[in-house]
Design a protein around this motif. Structure first.
Motif, PDB file in Angstrom:
ATOM      1  N   ARG A 216       0.812  -1.217   0.000  1.00 25.08           N
ATOM      2  CA  ARG A 216       0.000   0.000   0.000  1.00 25.08           C
ATOM      3  C   ARG A 216       0.849   1.272   0.000  1.00 25.08           C
ATOM      4  N   SER A 217       2.103   1.176   0.448  1.00 25.60           N
ATOM      5  CA  SER A 217       2.954   2.361   0.513  1.00 25.60           C
ATOM      6  C   SER A 217       3.691   2.630  -0.791  1.00 25.60           C
ATOM      7  N   GLU A 218       3.537   1.741  -1.784  1.00 21.45           N
ATOM      8  CA  GLU A 218       4.246   1.893  -3.060  1.00 21.45           C
ATOM      9  C   GLU A 218       3.730   3.077  -3.860  1.00 21.45           C
ATOM     10  N   ALA A 219       4.603   3.604  -4.674  1.00 16.65           N
ATOM     11  CA  ALA A 219       4.197   4.611  -5.657  1.00 16.65           C
ATOM     12  C   ALA A 219       3.435   3.923  -6.774  1.00 16.65           C
ATOM     13  N   THR A 220       2.657   4.701  -7.511  1.00 14.46           N
ATOM     14  CA  THR A 220       1.862   4.143  -8.601  1.00 14.46           C
ATOM     15  C   THR A 220       2.739   3.429  -9.626  1.00 14.46           C
ATOM     16  N   SER A 221       3.860   4.019  -9.973  1.00 17.23           N
ATOM     17  CA  SER A 221       4.727   3.430 -10.991  1.00 17.23           C
ATOM     18  C   SER A 221       5.278   2.078 -10.537  1.00 17.23           C
ATOM     19  N   SER A 222       5.629   1.962  -9.262  1.00 12.51           N
ATOM     20  CA  SER A 222       6.134   0.703  -8.729  1.00 12.51           C
ATOM     21  C   SER A 222       5.043  -0.358  -8.724  1.00 12.51           C
ATOM     22  N   ALA A 223       3.842   0.039  -8.363  1.00 10.24           N
ATOM     23  CA  ALA A 223       2.712  -0.899  -8.353  1.00 10.24           C
ATOM     24  C   ALA A 223       2.428  -1.410  -9.761  1.00 10.24           C
ATOM     25  N   ILE A 224       2.516  -0.532 -10.739  1.00 15.00           N
ATOM     26  CA  ILE A 224       2.294  -0.935 -12.132  1.00 15.00           C
ATOM     27  C   ILE A 224       3.394  -1.888 -12.582  1.00 15.00           C
ATOM     28  N   ASP A 225       4.637  -1.634 -12.143  1.00 12.86           N
ATOM     29  CA  ASP A 225       5.732  -2.551 -12.468  1.00 12.86           C
ATOM     30  C   ASP A 225       5.431  -3.959 -11.952  1.00 12.86           C
ATOM     31  N   THR A 226       4.862  -4.054 -10.757  1.00 13.22           N
ATOM     32  CA  THR A 226       4.523  -5.356 -10.175  1.00 13.22           C
ATOM     33  C   THR A 226       3.451  -6.057 -11.009  1.00 13.22           C
ATOM     34  N   VAL A 227       2.471  -5.308 -11.459  1.00 16.68           N
ATOM     35  CA  VAL A 227       1.418  -5.904 -12.301  1.00 16.68           C
ATOM     36  C   VAL A 227       1.998  -6.399 -13.619  1.00 16.68           C
ATOM     37  N   ASN A 228       2.856  -5.609 -14.236  1.00 15.31           N
ATOM     38  CA  ASN A 228       3.475  -6.033 -15.500  1.00 15.31           C
ATOM     39  C   ASN A 228       4.333  -7.281 -15.305  1.00 15.31           C
TER      40      ASN A 228
ATOM     41  N   GLY B   3      -0.627   4.897   3.056  1.00 13.49           N
ATOM     42  CA  GLY B   3      -0.986   4.797   1.647  1.00 13.49           C
ATOM     43  C   GLY B   3      -2.395   5.266   1.351  1.00 13.49           C
ATOM     44  N   GLN B   4      -2.639   5.496   0.078  1.00 18.93           N
ATOM     45  CA  GLN B   4      -3.944   5.956  -0.378  1.00 18.93           C
ATOM     46  C   GLN B   4      -4.462   5.036  -1.473  1.00 18.93           C
ATOM     47  N   TRP B   5      -5.740   4.717  -1.433  1.00 16.38           N
ATOM     48  CA  TRP B   5      -6.361   3.849  -2.433  1.00 16.38           C
ATOM     49  C   TRP B   5      -6.142   4.381  -3.838  1.00 16.38           C
ATOM     50  N   GLU B   6      -6.237   5.693  -3.999  1.00 18.80           N
ATOM     51  CA  GLU B   6      -6.104   6.303  -5.321  1.00 18.80           C
ATOM     52  C   GLU B   6      -4.722   6.058  -5.928  1.00 18.80           C
ATOM     53  N   THR B   7      -3.712   5.854  -5.082  1.00 20.89           N
ATOM     54  CA  THR B   7      -2.351   5.643  -5.572  1.00 20.89           C
ATOM     55  C   THR B   7      -2.204   4.288  -6.258  1.00 20.89           C
ATOM     56  N   VAL B   8      -2.849   3.271  -5.705  1.00 21.32           N
ATOM     57  CA  VAL B   8      -2.699   1.914  -6.246  1.00 21.32           C
ATOM     58  C   VAL B   8      -3.797   1.548  -7.237  1.00 21.32           C
ATOM     59  N   LEU B   9      -4.858   2.327  -7.295  1.00 21.75           N
ATOM     60  CA  LEU B   9      -5.991   1.985  -8.160  1.00 21.75           C
ATOM     61  C   LEU B   9      -5.601   1.828  -9.631  1.00 21.75           C
ATOM     62  N   PRO B  10      -4.749   2.686 -10.203  1.00 21.05           N
ATOM     63  CA  PRO B  10      -4.382   2.484 -11.616  1.00 21.05           C
ATOM     64  C   PRO B  10      -3.750   1.115 -11.867  1.00 21.05           C
ATOM     65  N   ALA B  11      -2.939   0.639 -10.935  1.00 23.30           N
ATOM     66  CA  ALA B  11      -2.304  -0.671 -11.097  1.00 23.30           C
ATOM     67  C   ALA B  11      -3.334  -1.789 -11.003  1.00 23.30           C
TER      68      ALA B  11
END
Length: 368
Positions: free
Chosen positions: A174-186, A208-216
């Motif tokens: 939950r503390s990850e940045a959006t870009s890092s979360a997207i890297d994990t999904v990829n 963390g904020q829900w909005e940060t991870v939602l794109p991933a």
């Protein structure tokens, strides 16, 4: 409270424990790093050395107090993560965790972990996950099926050996940045051919904020990856409602929901990963008598019993069934059905579900 049945009372505690151990089981919510054996943890601490970051006596004290609050759990998690930053350690703990579940007669395991970068150790998210795969290949007390064709069962040539299906979930912290979360999904998408079946959202629920991870999470859904979310570990109505709006394939814990959120959860029929020992030890739920398992069970809501962290909470999946049987008066038929229905919620493909269903059918005549 669930109406008690008399069948459970016919068991001695010893007989009930053994029956729960022999029961085929499906585990859908366990964290790799939180399932380290205490003996392994202490050995890793000793090898790490007292360097001001981790002190042996402090860790010994933390082990004695583990599971007594949600805050202390995440404090010990921090130790786990410091000690699992090299490939050989990740390989070792993966091997041990799978062997422990296999010994507990778990026939399907979804193992979740957060891929790590550690430049000092030459570790990338991908190489971390490769170390996990290497750990699965090293399992030697049971045959592991990782992607449907078998990982090491063809090498043994022994059809009498037990088999465990293992699938992997990559966790977004939950503390990850959006870009890092997207890297994990990829990365999860790239590793679908080696047993990765979904994405988990976990980590300290107070940051963390829900909005940060939602794109991933949206990307994961677009790519066809299943998603499970840690939900309701703390009171946060805005986030809980957003998670229900997302409507994931499963939710973990769901402890602290308001009445209208419970109603919505039930209307959406989202399967719930229930972690009895974890919820009580962290005091997220004040007592087993007040646990929402009873209400969900009475409502016939889809759910599965899980461990969360076998090392952190000193539990096993057999122990979770034993605790449910004693606390809610479940007899053999009720427990067997509860275990069998968990097959419906796995993220693996239909061929695996068919195999698991067959295993339960084979066991039914012997256990009921």
């Amino acid at each position: 409270m669930i109406a008690r049945v008399t069948e459970t009372m016919e068991f001695s505690n010893t007989e009930l424990r053994e029956w729960c151990r022999e029961l085929p089981k499906v585990e859908l919510h366990t964290h790799l790093n939180g399932s380290i054996r205490d003996s392994t943890l202490l050995e890793l601490v000793k090898n790490h050395g007292d360097n001001g970051i981790i002190v042996s006596k402090d860790v010994e004290h933390m082990i004695l107090e583990k599971g007594t609050s949600l805050r202390k759990c995440f404090d010990l998690f921090a130790v786990y993560h410091v000690l699992t930053t090299d490939h050989e350690t990740v390989k070792r703990i993966t091997k041990e965790v799978v062997e422990d579940f296999a010994a507990d007669n778990c026939i399907y395991l979804e193992l979740r972990t957060t891929p790590k970068n550690n430049e000092a150790k030459g570790m990338t998210k991908r190489s971390y996950m490769q170390a996990v795969i290497d750990g699965l290949k090293a399992v030697d007390i049971v045959d592991v099926d990782l992607w449907g064709c078998g990982l090491n069962n063809e090498e043994s040539g022994d059809t009498r050996r037990k088999k465990i299906f293992v699938r992997l979930l990559l966790s977004i912290n939950r503390s990850e940045a959006t870009s890092s979360a997207i890297d994990t999904v990829n990365l999860a998408m790239e590793m679908k051919d080696v047993g990765v079946v979904g994405i988990d959202l976990s980590g300290d629920p107070t940051v963390g904020q829900w909005e940060t991870v939602l794109p991933a999470l949206k990307l994961a859904r677009e790519l066809g990856l299943s998603v499970t979310l840690h939900c309701g570990e703390v009171r946060n109505s805005k986030e809980i409602q957003a998670m229900l709006d997302f409507n994931p394939e499963r939710l973990g814990h769901v402890c602290l929901l308001a009445d209208e959120e419970w109603d919505r959860l039930k209307s959406l029929v989202i399967p719930v990963e229930i972690c009895l020992t974890s919820n009580i030890m962290t005091q997220t739920i004040p007592s087993i008598e007040l646990h929402h398992f009873a209400d969900l069970y009475k409502s016939e809501h889809p759910m599965s019993l899980c461990t969360d962290d076998t090392g952190l909470f000193s539990t096993t999946l057999s122990n979770e069934y034993y605790k449910a049987a004693l606390s809610f008066g479940l007899g053999k038929e009720e427990m067997f059905k509860l275990a069998q229905e968990a097959v419906n919620f796995v993220f693996a493909d239909e061929s695996v579900k068919q195999h698991l269903t067959q295993k339960f059918e084979e066991a039914k005549g012997q256990m009921l």
